[in-house]
Enzyme design. Structure first.
Site, PDB file in Angstrom:
ATOM      1  N   HIS A  95      -5.205 -61.765  49.989  1.00 32.25           N
ATOM      2  CA  HIS A  95      -4.387 -62.665  50.890  1.00 32.25           C
ATOM      3  C   HIS A  95      -3.981 -63.887  49.941  1.00 32.25           C
ATOM      4  CE1 HIS A  95      -3.368 -60.286  54.484  1.00 32.25           C
ATOM      5  NE2 HIS A  95      -4.758 -60.126  54.620  1.00 32.25           N
TER       6      HIS A  95
ATOM      7  N   ASP B  74       2.445 -66.483  49.217  1.00 34.82           N
ATOM      8  CA  ASP B  74       3.410 -65.510  49.829  1.00 34.82           C
ATOM      9  C   ASP B  74       4.842 -65.929  49.711  1.00 34.82           C
ATOM     10  OD1 ASP B  74       1.223 -64.264  50.992  1.00 34.82           O
ATOM     11  OD2 ASP B  74       1.736 -64.596  52.975  1.00 34.82           O
TER      12      ASP B  74
END
Length: 366
Positions: free
Chosen positions: A136, A166
């Site tokens: 992540h 991201d």
């Protein structure tokens, strides 16, 4: 709109892929969100919710339609392949190898549509020993070396308040890569594969610190660089009312104005002094800034060119005249589901501007 003839099949979920296709949709692309029939994009279920979906899901998936397909079933795979025939772009965010096992990887799809642009967003890219490793945002910025530099030297690294890998490392390069591939296709008729690694994307952001190490060999330390809290002229100061003032007086002219305004002309010539002196300057300036409230300092610095600004809360951001003038908070109203506030498009085009036209699609239930 610049992308009004472009059809995108979006197999992504959560944040990086949906952000990328949101931008494409804002500029006219037809984005069809492909969701599985079991859970779909589980960003739908995050809190807080508004108009039946999470606020984040609405923001990321505006201007799109939705289609439910189970790509593990032959009938739905065939339906998807028919859709690919008429598509310009396929974007997915599975781990490398997943689409190949489904028989829907780029090599398979380009046999159906040789002009197809296929974009894969993954944590580590399609090659390398970590290509199938889970991760992540925090993992990606950790591997890049960025996380080690975030915070102050006397405390552990801090978790950033937004997802750098991201959006900055995944979504934005994906947008650019897709548009570059579309431009190439317009000239040559060729489709191609766009390989986006969020780790690669973050690494490319480190232009102010990594080249120095690569060429000089000196490992930077957290909180000791010019732009990460190691200098008095580029730092954050607490005010009397426990609010914060951002000082970004990098250029000598701005530093001079700042020093004159706080009554410390003696510091003007010390702007580039070594770290120990910078720390002492910080303490002295902090004592001065703590004598007034944020409102008082804001009123003092507002008319000046000094790169000094208040650190705002979201409620203040929403009402700020610059944000309002730039139309960065917009509202979409739906007859059935009501109104939802959105972050406006950051890219402003004079001839073909982005448009927010519809709320995120409701999930198709089979």
């Amino acid at each position: 709109m610049p992308l009004r003839h472009i059809r995108v099949l979006d197999l992504t979920r959560l944040l990086p892929g949906p952000f990328a296709t949101m931008v494409l949709a804002d500029f006219g692309a037809e984005v069809i969100k492909i969701e599985d029939p079991f859970l779909g994009d589980y960003a739908r279920y995050f809190e807080p919710k508004i108009a039946g979906e999470s606020a984040m899901f609405h923001s990321l998936n505006r201007n799109k339609s939705s289609r439910t397909l189970n790509l593990k079933e032959e009938q739905d795979r065939n339906t998807f392949l028919k859709m690919v025939e008429e598509a310009d772009v396929v974007i997915e965010s599975f781990r490398p190898g997943v689409m190949k096992r489904l028989g829907l990887d780029y090599d398979s799809l380009k046999k159906v549509n040789e002009k197809l642009i296929y974009c894969a967003i993954s944590g580590y890219g399609q090659t390398g020993p970590y290509k199938e490793k889970a991760g992540h945002d925090l993992n990606f910025i950790g591997y890049s070396g960025l996380l080690q530099l975030m915070g102050t030297g006397d405390r552990p690294p801090i978790v950033p308040a937004t997802t750098i890998a991201d959006i900055g490392g995944g979504a934005q390069p994906a947008i650019i890569g897709i548009l570059l591939a579309l431009f190439h296709r317009e000239r040559t008729g060729e489709g191609q594969f766009v390989d986006i690694s969020m780790l690669d994307g973050v690494l490319s952001w480190l232009q102010t610190v990594l080249p120095g190490y690569l060429n000089g060999g000196e490992e930077p330390s957290r909180g000791e660089q010019m732009l990460d809290g190691g200098s008095a002229f580029y730092n954050i100061y607490e005010t009397k009312d426990e609010r914060y003032l951002a000082v970004g007086a990098v250029e000598p002219k701005f530093w001079q104005t700042f020093c004159e305004t706080i009554g410390r002309e003696d510091l003007i010539d010390k702007q580039l002094e070594p770290l120990d002196t910078q720390r002492e300057m910080y303490k002295e300036i902090q004592a001065i800034i703590r004598t007034k409230t944020l409102k008082e300092w804001s009123e003092i610095f507002e008319p000046l060119d000094a790169c000094v600004s208040p650190i705002l809360t979201f409620s203040e951001v929403k009402e700020h005249p610059q944000i309002i003038k730039r139309d960065m908070i917009q509202t979409i109203t739906d007859e059935q589901r009501g109104s939802v506030n959105h972050i406006g498009p950051a890219i402003k085009l004079s001839k073909t501007p982005a448009r927010l036209q519809s709320l995120a699609p409701e999930r198709e239930i089979k």
